[in-house]
Design an enzyme around this catalytic site. Structure first.
Site, PDB file in Angstrom:
ATOM      1  N   GLY A  70       0.843  -1.189   0.000  1.00  0.00           N
ATOM      2  CA  GLY A  70       0.000   0.000   0.000  1.00  0.00           C
ATOM      3  C   GLY A  70       0.872   1.230   0.000  1.00  0.00           C
ATOM      4  CE  LYS A  71      -0.897   7.636  -2.618  1.00  0.00           C
ATOM      5  NZ  LYS A  71      -1.920   8.665  -2.538  1.00  0.00           N
TER       6      LYS A  71
END
Ligand code: GLU
Length: 481
Positions: free
Chosen positions: A249-250
């Site tokens: 994920g980011k």
């Protein structure tokens, strides 16, 4: 007219970030279309206006183009199924929504948020899962476009479908509820809009992340309600972080595709790397050109479990792809990074240093680090010496002074640095102890304890500069002898 042509699409939402996971989805869809002589469509899914970020569409296109993923139809080039921006396809969505209303399969949702909240509480108190269909209005109002429009699940049943990666899948009736197909802002939901767009664009294979598996029963209900044939489903495994535990994920450092461009990665290396997270053609070979990936790609070899995103592996791919390039292209690749260091006015020196620098990096973003750790210090127009560091450990400063004197004499006897010169120098160094001769030479030429070998340095600096630096080194030694 129905043809057997493969049609795939990439349907990103313009949220401002081109996650590498999205790029991989696009890549597989593109590879599969190209492999089968089919079409690859780019469609922008922008009906969630709250999440839209200005400039995203350009960013998505720029990222894909950089990677060499070209589309046959899309917002910039148009095509027979235009428009390719979902929010501009409202008329189609409305048309199919009307069909559902006419068949009694969609209805206007008359409830306020508070009323729905009340139903939710009732369900909770009754210890039942909340299903909107249990509270469906008996006589819904005529839909005037201001209320959400919901699909009516008349027969909640088990869903069964086939996925080309995961095989036969199913879900129980609780996965089906009366879900919104047109929102009160007039825009269709993703669930509804993509079905209509895929239909009108003739998409045959839907490749998307496996997080959409849980919504698939809804899509099946829509295909059935609209009386349209299901396309093939190809759900892609997740991309996991380097530890293999969590989806990338980011927050775990997932980067935008264009970050890799800025850092100096080759698009073909990123493509190769991403292709191999979740797929491989079998066999030992790992380095594939885009064309080879197209030839080898097959849905059968897509994995069901997640693959790790390991940047070390990406660096390895980059290095391997650099090796496949011709020398001129290699130089072109590394030149801007070396020029960007801004440490010398001597263009010839830069040019002669390029291939040696390339050997020391796996991607050009590492060049600045080479200057920091001293390996490229020799490029500077002015270098600073510490006379105490000139002599090799087992040798004396007097020895260093003398050996450098011999090197200077040898240089005085040749017009330029040739292979014969370096052979002769190596023979001399071998005779007198390589470290004793070559360490002082390397250090006075580079001003650093880390550098390319002295032969490479001589070739890059050339005779005149080398003589100047060796003389400067000897002068400094003379001062402490
Ligand atoms: N717009 C969806 C997304 O960006 C696309 C999903 C799909 O490929 O159908 O996640």
């Amino acid at each position: 007219m129905k043809t057997n042509q493969v049609v795939t699409r990439f349907a990103p939402s313009p949220t401002g970030f081109m996650h590498v996971g999205g790029v991989r989805t696009a890549l597989y869809a593109w590879l599969f279309a190209r492999k089968n002589g089919g079409k690859f469509i780019l469609r922008i899914e922008d009906t969630d206006k709250e999440r839209e970020v200005q400039g995203s569409i350009e960013h998505i296109m720029k990222s894909l183009k950089w990677l060499g993923i070209e589309w046959n139809e899309g917002p910039d080039i148009g095509g027979p199924n235009a428009p390719y921006i979902q929010s501009e396809r409202k008329a189609s969505h409305q048309k199919y929504a009307q069909q559902l209303i006419d068949k009694g399969l969609a209805y206007a949702d008359p409830y306020t948020e508070e009323e729905v909240e009340g139903f939710r509480k009732q369900a909770e108190e009754a210890k039942k899962p909340f299903l909107y269909r249990d509270y469906r209005p008996e006589n819904p109002p005529v839909w005037d476009g201001s209320q959400p429009l919901r699909l009516k699940i008349v027969d909640p049943k088990e869903s069964h479908w086939h996925d080309l990666v995961r095989g036969d899948l199913s879900a129980g009736p609780e996965a089906l509820d009366d879900f919104v197909i047109i929102k009160s802002d007039g825009y269709p939901t993703y669930n509804f809009a993509h079905i209509i767009d895929d239909l009108e664009m003739g998409v045959t294979h839907i490749m998307r992340s496996d997080e959409f598996i849980s919504s698939t029963p809804k899509y099946l209900a829509l295909y059935e309600a609209l009386g349209i044939e299901r396309p093939e489903f190809v759900m892609l495994p997740p991309i996991m972080g380097a530890d293999g535990k969590k989806k990338l994920g980011k927050r775990d450092g997932a980067k935008d595709a264009m970050d890799y461009q800025r850092e100096g990665y080759l698009p073909q290396a990123l493509m190769n790397f991403l292709a191999f997270i979740g797929w491989n053609p079998g066999g030992e070979k790992e380095v594939f050109t885009p064309q080879e990936l197209i030839e080898e790609f097959s849905i059968e070899r897509i994995h069901t479990s997640g693959g790790k995103f390991n940047e070390e592996k990406l660096k390895w791919f980059n290095k391997e792809h650099l090796k496949l390039m011709l020398e001129d292209a290699q130089k072109e690749y590394i030149r801007p990074a070396v020029v960007g260091l801004n440490v010398t006015q001597d263009a010839g020196r830069i040019e002669r240093s390029l291939l040696s620098t390339l050997e020391r990096i796996s991607y050009s973003g590492e060049v600045a680090g080479l200057l920091e750790n001293g390996e490229l210090n020799y490029l500077r127009d002015e270098i600073v010496l510490d006379p105490a560091l000139i002599a090799w450990k087992q040798s004396t400063q007097q020895d260093a002074y003398n050996h450098l004197g011999v090197v200077l004499d040898k240089l005085a006897g040749v017009p330029s640095i040739t292979q014969a010169f370096t052979d002769d120098l190596l023979a001399y160094a071998t005779e007198h102890g390589k470290g004793n001769v070559l360490w002082p030479l390397r250090y006075v030429l580079s001003g650093s304890q880390k550098s390319p070998d002295p032969f490479t340095l001589l070739t890059i600096l050339e005779k005149e500069e080398a003589v100047k630096r060796i003389e400067a080194g000897r002068t400094q030694l003379a001062g402490i002898l």
